[in-house]
Design a protein around this motif. Structure first.
Motif, PDB file in Angstrom:
ATOM      1  N   CYS A 257     -11.879  47.461  18.691  1.00  0.00           N
ATOM      2  CA  CYS A 257     -12.838  46.355  18.534  1.00  0.00           C
ATOM      3  C   CYS A 257     -14.222  46.873  18.125  1.00  0.00           C
ATOM      4  N   ALA A 258     -14.237  47.851  17.222  1.00  0.00           N
ATOM      5  CA  ALA A 258     -15.506  48.446  16.784  1.00  0.00           C
ATOM      6  C   ALA A 258     -16.331  47.420  16.010  1.00  0.00           C
ATOM      7  N   ASP A 259     -17.607  47.653  16.004  1.00  0.00           N
ATOM      8  CA  ASP A 259     -18.548  46.797  15.277  1.00  0.00           C
ATOM      9  C   ASP A 259     -18.198  46.772  13.792  1.00  0.00           C
ATOM     10  N   GLY A 260     -18.218  45.604  13.199  1.00  0.00           N
ATOM     11  CA  GLY A 260     -17.907  45.510  11.774  1.00  0.00           C
ATOM     12  C   GLY A 260     -16.422  45.471  11.485  1.00  0.00           C
ATOM     13  N   TYR A 261     -15.607  45.453  12.536  1.00  0.00           N
ATOM     14  CA  TYR A 261     -14.151  45.378  12.345  1.00  0.00           C
ATOM     15  C   TYR A 261     -13.553  44.187  13.112  1.00  0.00           C
ATOM     16  N   PRO A 262     -14.076  42.995  12.879  1.00  0.00           N
ATOM     17  CA  PRO A 262     -13.524  41.843  13.604  1.00  0.00           C
ATOM     18  C   PRO A 262     -12.173  41.437  13.039  1.00  0.00           C
ATOM     19  N   ALA A 263     -11.310  40.901  13.909  1.00  0.00           N
ATOM     20  CA  ALA A 263      -9.986  40.472  13.458  1.00  0.00           C
ATOM     21  C   ALA A 263     -10.123  39.424  12.370  1.00  0.00           C
ATOM     22  N   ASN A 264      -9.239  39.531  11.390  1.00  0.00           N
ATOM     23  CA  ASN A 264      -9.193  38.570  10.295  1.00  0.00           C
ATOM     24  C   ASN A 264     -10.559  38.397   9.608  1.00  0.00           C
ATOM     25  N   ALA A 265     -11.223  39.523   9.415  1.00  0.00           N
ATOM     26  CA  ALA A 265     -12.503  39.526   8.693  1.00  0.00           C
ATOM     27  C   ALA A 265     -13.511  38.538   9.281  1.00  0.00           C
ATOM     28  N   GLY A 266     -13.407  38.318  10.584  1.00  0.00           N
ATOM     29  CA  GLY A 266     -14.413  37.471  11.232  1.00  0.00           C
ATOM     30  C   GLY A 266     -14.069  35.999  11.270  1.00  0.00           C
ATOM     31  N   ALA A 267     -12.851  35.659  10.872  1.00  0.00           N
ATOM     32  CA  ALA A 267     -12.474  34.236  10.810  1.00  0.00           C
ATOM     33  C   ALA A 267     -12.418  33.578  12.182  1.00  0.00           C
ATOM     34  N   TYR A 268     -12.432  34.382  13.249  1.00  0.00           N
ATOM     35  CA  TYR A 268     -12.336  33.812  14.605  1.00  0.00           C
ATOM     36  C   TYR A 268     -13.646  33.940  15.375  1.00  0.00           C
ATOM     37  N   LYS A 269     -14.734  34.199  14.656  1.00  0.00           N
ATOM     38  CA  LYS A 269     -16.030  34.301  15.337  1.00  0.00           C
ATOM     39  C   LYS A 269     -16.585  32.914  15.626  1.00  0.00           C
ATOM     40  N   GLY A 270     -15.815  32.085  16.289  1.00  0.00           N
ATOM     41  CA  GLY A 270     -16.281  30.733  16.590  1.00  0.00           C
ATOM     42  C   GLY A 270     -16.535  30.562  18.071  1.00  0.00           C
TER      43      GLY A 270
ATOM     44  N   SER B  42     -14.213  46.367  -1.718  1.00  0.00           N
ATOM     45  CA  SER B  42     -13.560  47.078  -0.625  1.00  0.00           C
ATOM     46  C   SER B  42     -13.078  46.109   0.446  1.00  0.00           C
ATOM     47  N   HIS B  43     -13.972  45.264   0.947  1.00  0.00           N
ATOM     48  CA  HIS B  43     -13.582  44.340   2.016  1.00  0.00           C
ATOM     49  C   HIS B  43     -14.628  43.251   2.137  1.00  0.00           C
ATOM     50  N   HIS B  44     -14.348  42.300   3.011  1.00  0.00           N
ATOM     51  CA  HIS B  44     -15.314  41.231   3.253  1.00  0.00           C
ATOM     52  C   HIS B  44     -15.345  40.902   4.731  1.00  0.00           C
ATOM     53  N   GLU B  45     -16.385  40.206   5.138  1.00  0.00           N
ATOM     54  CA  GLU B  45     -16.461  39.776   6.529  1.00  0.00           C
ATOM     55  C   GLU B  45     -17.179  38.430   6.593  1.00  0.00           C
ATOM     56  N   ILE B  46     -16.653  37.550   7.436  1.00  0.00           N
ATOM     57  CA  ILE B  46     -17.364  36.298   7.696  1.00  0.00           C
ATOM     58  C   ILE B  46     -18.341  36.607   8.825  1.00  0.00           C
TER      59      ILE B  46
END
Lengths: 442, 382
Positions: A257-270, B42-46
């Motif tokens: 769970c490192a910084d900048g590595y959220p699951a699904n590219a951050g889709a669950y940051k709700g 490379s990648h993306h992030e919301i």
């Protein structure tokens, strides 16, 4: 002061979501004030009357538009849809209110100078009401009169280097996802291919020669953001043949769970807390073919058994990348339910190269073989998917010269009623009954 | 309002005519960062709902702020979008397949001013012009059709049902709390130019009465063979009709029990209108998807056979949609789409969880594929 009272529509001005009613009212006011001194070529109160006729529909629960009348520009059989109001005396500003479809750029990227030229033209010669965009993908200009059609077309083609889109029994304006322009999942350059196909088949797009509509849609990967698999007669979906590329360090960053590595590219940051990331529960355990394992801080993928569903890549985009040997799959025959029920695209070509250097010749060959067959055999208003149902998938393989393979089916047929062709059975069907009777008495 | 000509001469339409030039080349419209890094992302992030960063192999970053919009849009609003794009994004902007607008900037410090600018803009009526959101495990913009605003066969309005629905679901447009993305689509008649048949939740306008026949005018206004051939179920045949005044006219006859209320005949023949205040209304469908992720793409299923048109805000419809969204949100596992959830728990449990009534209209009786949907197993839940 509004021309028509709109008490029902007024109730659609409240609430947070952008109100089309507020937008139309503001537009009506802008036209009435006409600060820029536009010499409006259609009635200045067209938008007032549009609100008026819509309010009447809200009151009646019925539409007040009719189709009817073929309108268009010279030499084209598509791009314009005739529209008339059935209460012209009450709403003279929208008595004639035709739609024009404008071919959208790939990826729907714009520069403001282009958009401003378009809005200027549309304020001048139309209602100033648009759809950005229509369901097929075009820019839709809603509402102008017949004499303006050629004038608009003239300005579009002469001053804006811009053509109309498709309508009717034509190739409809092809549409794509943004592809490699901004997405790391894209397996080919959708923007380039859609631009090529749209230009290559301008004749088919403007001049109706098909049994019915035909849609191309291009998705860069199996996530299918433009829904090509559900709504295009021919869908081009990016895929790859080799291995998913794994960055093991990055996999472990997700696990930690490192910084900048959220699951699904951050889709669950709700607002819901799903708890810490669990690679077994969320990735390997959800893999539809169970071809993955995470052991001793290492992720293994049995690529031969991967069906490229995108789930693991979507969840860990920094750790997993699509393969390097990329191309696309072609699926055919998707359509909405009318008439024989909805059809999903069926896989015709599992993998095909997407090669701009030879003008995508592998792809255009498939397209043209399919079109030749459909134009020859398709009945009036028969979509490709329906023709495939009527004449069979085997026939489609025959006309495209594609070898049957197990990838073509979910499972083999469940009935043995195989219609053998005469040349498939040794000796053919001409037999000598007299010879037969020598051994089998009557 | 004097007619102003471009120079086009109707007597000589081919003079200086330019045709078959297609759309504009997208390469002219790419923002510079896109042009430079295309194919090398490379990648993306919301980062938060509605805000994305895309990182290129080169290290370049592209920040995108996504906002919802009514796809019905005035030139005035488009000009305002251009003003924002000029101010913050060097004149670049794009639209998404689902009618969202994306403003892109090439560095992080440009994001907050852009967001603040977008969030502050409101219509006179009070609604947001550019609400930020529509990303990730939430609800994004609704794709839809024309409805009563511009179409001749709709059974309901499109812009109004969408506005009413998005107002109800607005919190989920700006949040990402759902088990997976939830796609809502809207089509205002069964022809589905909005292709809603593979959506998590689909709103569909539906007529329930066959066309009326304007016998006195039909043959004068319509080509009878075209009207006959327009019918997908062959329910229309030519006929001769005696009017009240005794004159016999050529017209058509409709076999009402074969009519599927598509309005294709009305497209060909204005003397066959089918819109009806009480006959027309809403069908709700659910559980479809187009992505190949985890499970195969699948069709939406009809879960509410009919709801009346309740202008201007369709409260019965939005209530049923809310029930589905809430039940899904409470019941589904992470990454599970609405249709996958319904299949896992069983459709009998879906109706229970969503508090929707199952009626005989929901059992398929249309042609051969109907059989595929009946229960051919003793495995079911009480």
């Amino acid at each position: 002061m509004a021309k028509h009272k709109t008490p029902l529509l007024d109730q659609l001005e409240s609430g947070p979501w952008p109100s089309f009613v507020s937008d139309l009212k503001a537009q009506a006011e802008r036209r009435a004030k006409n600060v820029e001194g536009v010499e409006f070529q259609i009635p200045v109160d067209a938008v007032e009357d549009l609100l008026g006729v819509l309010e009447l529909s809200y009151k009646h629960g019925r539409t007040h538009w009719k189709h009817g009348g073929i309108v268009g520009v010279f030499g084209y059989g598509g791009g314009v849809i005739g529209r008339y109001c059935d209460q012209p005396t009450l709403f003279p500003g929208v008595q004639h209110f035709h739609t024009m479809r404008i071919a959208q750029p790939a990826g729907k990227y714009y520069k403001t100078d282009y958009l401003r030229a378009l809005t200027k033209l549309w304020d001048f010669r139309g209602s100033g009401v648009t759809n950005m965009h229509g369901a097929t993908g075009d820019i839709i200009l809603l509402g102008t009169t017949t004499p303006q059609l050629e004038e608009i077309f003239h300005t579009l083609t002469h001053d804006m280097n811009q053509d109309l889109g498709g309508s009717g029994s034509n190739l409809r304006t092809p549409a794509d996802c943004l592809g490699q322009s901004r997405c790391e999942y894209a397996c080919y350059d959708t923007n380039a291919l859609v631009y090529f196909l749209t230009n290559e088949y301008q004749d088919e797009l403007h001049r109706p020669a098909f049994p019915y509509k035909f849609k191309f849609k291009l998705d860069g990967c199996p996530n299918c953001c433009v829904a090509s698999i559900a709504r295009s007669d021919m869908s081009f979906i990016g895929t790859w043949k080799d291995d998913i590329r794994i960055d093991q360090d990055a996999v472990n960053k997700y696990v930690e769970c490192a910084d900048g590595y959220p699951a699904n590219a951050g889709a669950y940051k709700g607002s819901k807390d799903w708890g810490p990331f669990d690679i077994e529960k969320e990735v390997t355990g959800l893999c539809p073919t169970r071809c993955m394992q995470f052991k001793n801080k290492k992720l293994f993928i049995d690529n031969a058994n991967c069906t490229r569903c995108m789930h693991c890549i979507n969840v860990m985009p920094r750790a997993l990348k699509i393969g390097k040997e990329t191309g696309c799959s072609i699926l055919v025959g998707a359509k909405a339910p009318i008439l024989d029920g909805a059809q999903m695209g069926s896989l015709l070509v599992p993998f095909i190269e997407v090669n701009a250097d030879n003008d995508y010749e592998a792809i255009t060959e498939v397209i043209e073989n399919v079109w030749d067959w459909w134009m020859e055999e398709g009945k009036n208003r028969e979509r490709l998917g329906e023709l495939i149902m009527r004449q069979g998938f085997q026939k489609l393989l025959e006309v495209t010269g594609i070898e049957a393979m197990p990838q073509h089916v979910q499972y083999p047929r469940t009935n043995p009623y195989i219609f053998w062709k005469e040349d498939e059975v040794e000796g053919g069907w001409e037999r000598d009954v007299e010879e037969y009777r020598k051994h089998h008495l009557r | 309002m004097a007619f102003i000509s471009t120079g086009y001469n109707p007597a000589k339409p081919m003079e200086n005519r330019i045709t078959d030039i297609g759309p504009r080349d997208h390469n002219e419209f790419y923002p510079p960062v896109i042009k430079k890094n295309k194919g090398k992302w490379s990648h993306h992030e919301i980062l938060e709902p509605g805000v994305l960063v895309h990182v290129a192999d080169s290290g370049d970053e592209l920040y995108t702020v996504r906002v919802g919009g009514a796809r019905l849009m005035s030139t005035g609003l488009i000009n305002e979008i251009c003003d924002i794009a000029d101010k913050h994004c060097d004149g670049h902007v794009r639209f998404t397949t689902r009618n969202n607008i994306e403003f892109m900037v090439d560095s992080k410090d440009k994001v907050e001013p852009l967001k603040n600018d977008l969030a502050a803009r409101k219509f006179d009526g009070g609604s947001f012009k550019f609400p930020i959101g529509g990303t990730g495990a939430g609800i994004t913009n609704i794709v839809h059709t024309q409805g009563w605003l511009h179409c001749h066969t709709p059974a309901t309005d499109a812009s109004g049902t969408v506005k009413a629905t998005m107002d109800e679901l607005f919190a989920d447009f700006q949040d990402m709390r759902l088990p997976a993305q939830l796609r809502v689509s809207m089509a205002c008649c069964l022809n589905m130019c909005g292709a809603v048949h593979c959506s998590d939740i689909a709103i569909l306008g539906y007529h329930r009465k066959p066309p009326m026949l304007d016998h006195e005018y039909l043959d004068k206004v319509c080509e009878i063979p075209l009207a006959v051939s327009s019918c997908p179920t062959a329910a229309i045949k030519p006929s001769k009709v005696k009017l009240a005044n005794g004159t016999e006219v050529k017209s058509v006859e409709v076999k009402n029990e074969r009519c599927m209320y598509c309005g294709n005949c009305y497209t060909m023949c204005p003397s066959m209108p089918l819109a009806d205040t009480v006959g027309d209304g809403i069908v709700l469908m659910a559980g479809g998807k187009v992505s190949n992720r985890i499970s195969d793409p699948k069709f939406s299923k009809v879960v509410v056979a009919f709801l009346p048109n309740e202008m201007p805000r369709w409260p019965s419809m939005t209530k049923a949609i809310n029930q589905m969204v809430n039940a899904y949100s409470n019941g589904a596992n992470k990454y599970e789409r609405l249709g996958d959830w319904a299949e896992r728990i069983g459709w009998e449990k879906f109706f229970e969880a969503c508090e929707l009534e199952f009626t005989h209209h929901l059992i398929d009786d249309f042609r051969q594929q109907a059989y595929m949907s009946w229960r051919q197993s003793t495995q079911f839940k009480f």
